[in-house]
Design a protein around this motif. Structure first.
Motif, PDB file in Angstrom:
ATOM      1  N   SER A 236      76.532  25.502  46.797  1.00  0.00           N
ATOM      2  CA  SER A 236      76.114  26.105  45.517  1.00  0.00           C
ATOM      3  C   SER A 236      77.331  26.510  44.701  1.00  0.00           C
ATOM      4  O   SER A 236      77.369  26.313  43.480  1.00  0.00           O
TER       5      SER A 236
ATOM      6  N   ASP B 153      70.509  22.266  42.579  1.00  0.00           N
ATOM      7  CA  ASP B 153      70.862  23.098  43.734  1.00  0.00           C
ATOM      8  C   ASP B 153      69.618  23.364  44.580  1.00  0.00           C
ATOM      9  O   ASP B 153      68.838  24.262  44.268  1.00  0.00           O
ATOM     10  N   GLU B 154      69.437  22.594  45.599  1.00  0.00           N
ATOM     11  CA  GLU B 154      68.283  22.728  46.501  1.00  0.00           C
ATOM     12  C   GLU B 154      66.984  22.836  45.716  1.00  0.00           C
ATOM     13  O   GLU B 154      66.186  23.760  45.914  1.00  0.00           O
TER      14      GLU B 154
HETATM   15 MG   LIG Z   1      73.230  27.327  48.086  1.00  0.00          MG
END
Ligand SMILES: [Mg+2]
Ligand SMILES: Nc1ncnc2c1ncn2[C@@H]1O[C@H](COP(=O)(O)OP(=O)(O)OP(=O)(O)O)[C@@H](O)[C@H]1O
Lengths: 262, 255
Positions: free
Chosen positions: B58, B176-177
Motif C-alpha cells: 500500500s 489497493d486490494e
Molecule cells: Mg495494504
C-alpha cells in the motif's frame, strides 16, 4: 394548610403572574431569543474557525486555537461576561452606543465558540480518514476536500451536541443581566427578577422559568430525535436480495464478463 | 496480454501512460518502509503486486500518487518526473481505488462520480453529470445512479469507486486490494471489470491477494517483502518457478 397557602402565594400567585406575563413575552422572551440566537450564530462561525485551526498540521494555528479553547472553556461564564462587558465598555460605546447588550452577545459568543469549536473538531476528526484520502486521490486540494466532503459529514454527526450547546447558551444568556441592561433590553430572567422585587413574591420568576422550559424542553427532544436518526442511520428497510442477482446483472452488461474466470 | 480483442462498441479504450519507479525509498518518520524499489510498467500493461501483509504494498502505491511523499528516488509518469509536478495535478492523472471504497456517504452514486469532474476538472455541472452517468452505465450501474452508497452492495460500491476514478480520465490506475473487503460472490464482478480495463489499454498497478487474477491478467507480477522487490517477472515464471525462498514460502501459504 397555612403552609400550603403560603407556598402557593410565594410561587404560584396568579395575579402577579398575569401582570408580568405580557412583559415576559414581549420583552423578556424576545431578548432571550435574540441574545441566544445571535451568540449561537457568531459562536458557530468562530467555532468552525477554531476547529479548523485546531486540526491543522501547523502548530502556529493549532496552539493559538488550543489556548483560546482552554481559556474560554476554563473560566466561569460570569467572569468572562463581566470582564468583557465592563472592560470593553468604553470601546463598545464608540461603536454600538451606551448599551451593554452587544458586549453581552460578544462575550456569550466567545464562550460558545470555545465549546462549539471542540464539538466541531471532534466531529471532523471522527470522519473516516479514507474520505480525505479519496478526495486527495481525485486531485482535490486539502481545503476543497475539507469543505466539500469532510466537514459536512463531521458537522452532521454532531448536530445533537450543537443543539445541546444552544440550550446551554439560552440558559447562560440570563447572565448578561449583570451588565445592567436598559428596560427594553431585559431578558427573561431580569424581567422576572424585577417583577419579583415589585410584587414581593417569586411567582414572576417561576413564570420566567416556565418560559425557559417552553423553549428548552422541545429542544432536548429534538436532540433525542436527531440522535436516534443519526445513530441508527436512515437505512430504508429493503427486501432481502441475493448477491447472485448482481452477478447475473453484471454478466448482462459487460461482454467481457463471459469467459474464463477461474 | 492487453490486446483489444473483445472490446465492445460502448466501452471506450484508454491511452495508458508508462510508469517508472527509480530507486524509490519511502519512510514513516525515520522508519524506512520502501527500500530502493525500481519498477517499470509499460503503457497499457498491468502489474500485480503481491506480498505478505506489512510488506509495503500500500505504501508503494501511495508513493506513486504522492499521498505519502517518497523520501528519495524517482517516479516517472509518461517519462515526466512526477515528483516535480504539483501533487494535486499529478493525482488528476492517476486514479486510485481503495480496499474500503471510500465513497462519499452523503452523495448518490452519480454525485460521487460527478463531484470531482465538476469541482476539480471545472466541468459544467450538466456535462459532469452526463459523463458520470455514462461511466456508471459502463460499470453496470446505470440503474443505480440515484442510490446512496449504503443502499448498494460492496461490489456495487467498488464499481462506483472505479467509475469515479475512471471519470477523471486517468493515465494510470492504482488498485489497493480492491476486492479484499467484498463478499466472495461479488469478487468476480469487480475483478472482471478490472480485467476489462486492462484489455482496453489502461496502465494498472494492482495490489492483490487474488493469485488467480494475477496469473490470468497480469503482464508482470511483482513480489514484495519487507519493503523490497524480491522477485519480478511474467506471471507464469513467478508462480510456476519461484526462485527465491521467500516467494516459495509465500506461495505455499496463499495458494
Ligand atoms: Mg495494504
Ligand atoms: N501511516 C503509517 N504510519 C506508520 N507506519 C505505517 C503507516 N502505514 C503503514 N505503516 C507501516 O509500514 C509498513 C508497510 O505497510 P503497508 O500498509 O504498506 O503494507 P501492506 O503491504 O499494504 O500490508 P497489507 O497487506 O496488510 O495491506 C508496515 O510495517 C506498517 O506497519
Amino acid at each position: 394548610m397555612d403552609f400550603l397557602d403560603n407556598l402557593v402565594k410565594t410561587f404560584f400567585d396568579v395575579d402577579s403572574m398575569l401582570t408580568v406575563a405580557p412583559q415576559l413575552l414581549t420583552v423578556g422572551l424576545v431578548n432571550t431569543l435574540v441574545i441566544s440566537a445571535a451568540s449561537t450564530v457568531i459562536g458557530l462561525v468562530l467555532g468552525m474557525v477554531v476547529a479548523v485551526m485546531g486540526i491543522s498540521t501547523s502548530r502556529w494555528l493549532r496552539i493559538p486555537a488550543r489556548i483560546y479553547t482552554d481559556l474560554f472553556r476554563g473560566l466561569p461564564a460570569i467572569l468572562t461576561i463581566l470582564l468583557i462587558g465592563q472592560g470593553f465598555a468604553k470601546f463598545s460605546q464608540s461603536i454600538f452606543g451606551p448599551s451593554p447588550y452587544p458586549l453581552g452577545i460578544i462575550a456569550l459568543s466567545l464562550i460558545a465558540s470555545a465549546y462549539i469549536g471542540e464539538i466541531f473538531r471532534a466531529g471532523i476528526q471522527s470522519v473516516d480518514k479514507g474520505q480525505l484520502e479519496a478526495c486527495r486521490a481525485l486531485g482535490m486540494n486539502y481545503g476543497r476536500a475539507m469543505v466539500l466532503v469532510v466537514i459536512p459529514q463531521g458537522v452532521r454527526r454532531v448536530l445533537p451536541a450543537l443543539v445541546n450547546q444552544f440550550i446551554a447558551i439560552i440558559k447562560d444568556s440570563s447572565l448578561v443581566y449583570f451588565l445592567g441592561l436598559l428596560v427594553s433590553e431585559r431578558e427573561l430572567f431580569r424581567v422576572g427578577q424585577d417583577a419579583a422585587v415589585n410584587t414581593g413574591n417569586l411567582s414572576p420568576l417561576v413564570l420566567a422559568g416556565i418560559f425557559y422550559l417552553i423553549v428548552t424542553v422541545p429542544l432536548t427532544h429534538l436532540v433525542n430525535y436527531f440522535d436516534q436518526r443519526f445513530r441508527t442511520g436512515r437505512r430504508r428497510p429493503t427486501a432481502p436480495t441475493s448477491g447472485l442477482k448482481e452477478v447475473t446483472e453484471l454478466d448482462a452488461v459487460s461482454p467481457l464478463t463471459t469467459g474464463s474466470n477461474t | 496480454m492487453s490486446s483489444t480483442t473483445s472490446t465492445s462498441a460502448d466501452q471506450p479504450t484508454f491511452r495508458g501512460s508508462s510508469l517508472q519507479l527509480k530507486n524509490l525509498c519511502m519512510a514513516y518518520g525515520d522508519i524506512p518502509v520502501i527500500r530502493d524499489v525500481s519498477l517499470e510498467i509499460a503503457p497499457g500493461t498491468t502489474t500485480c503486486i503481491i506480498g505478505p501483509s506489512g510488506s509495503g504494498k500500500s505504501t508503494l502505491l501511495r508513493g506513486i500518487n504522492r499521498l505519502h511523499e517518497p523520501s528519495s528516488g524517482g517516479v516517472l509518469l509518461d517519462g515526466e518526473d512526477a515528483l516535480r509536478v504539483r501533487p494535486d495535478v499529478l493525482r488528476r492523472r492517476i486514479g486510485m481505488v481503495f480496499q474500503h471504497f471510500n465513497l462519499f456517504p452523503d452523495h448518490t452514486a452519480l454525485e460521487n462520480v460527478a463531484l470531482a469532474l465538476w469541482k476539480v476538472k471545472g466541468m459544467p455541472k450538466s456535462e459532469a453529470t452526463e459523463r458520470a452517468r455514462r461511466r456508471l452505465t459502463e460499470v453496470g450501474l446505470g440503474e443505480r445512479a440515484d442510490h446512496r452508497p449504503r443502499d448498494l452492495s460492496g461490489g456495487q460500491q467498488q464499481r462506483v469507486a472505479i467509475a469515479r476514478a475512471l471519470a477523471m480520465e486517468p493515465e494510470v490506475m492504482l488498485f489497493d486490494e480492491a476486492t479484499s473487503a467484498l463478499d466472495p460472490e461479488l469478487v468476480k464482478g469487480v475483478l472482471t471489470l478490472m480485467a476489462g480495463l486492462c484489455e482496453r489499454g489502461m496502465t494498472m498497478a494492482v495490489v492483490t491477494h487474488e493469485m488467480g487474477f494475477a496469473r490470468r491478467v497480469a503482464d508482470q507480477v511483482v513480489f514484495m517483502d519487507e519493503g523490497e522487490i524480491v522477485e519480478a517477472g511474467r506471471p507464469e515464471d513467478l508462480f510456476d518457478n519461484p526462485r527465491s525462498a521467500r516467494l516459495q514460502r509465500f506461495l505455499s501459504e496463499v495458494l
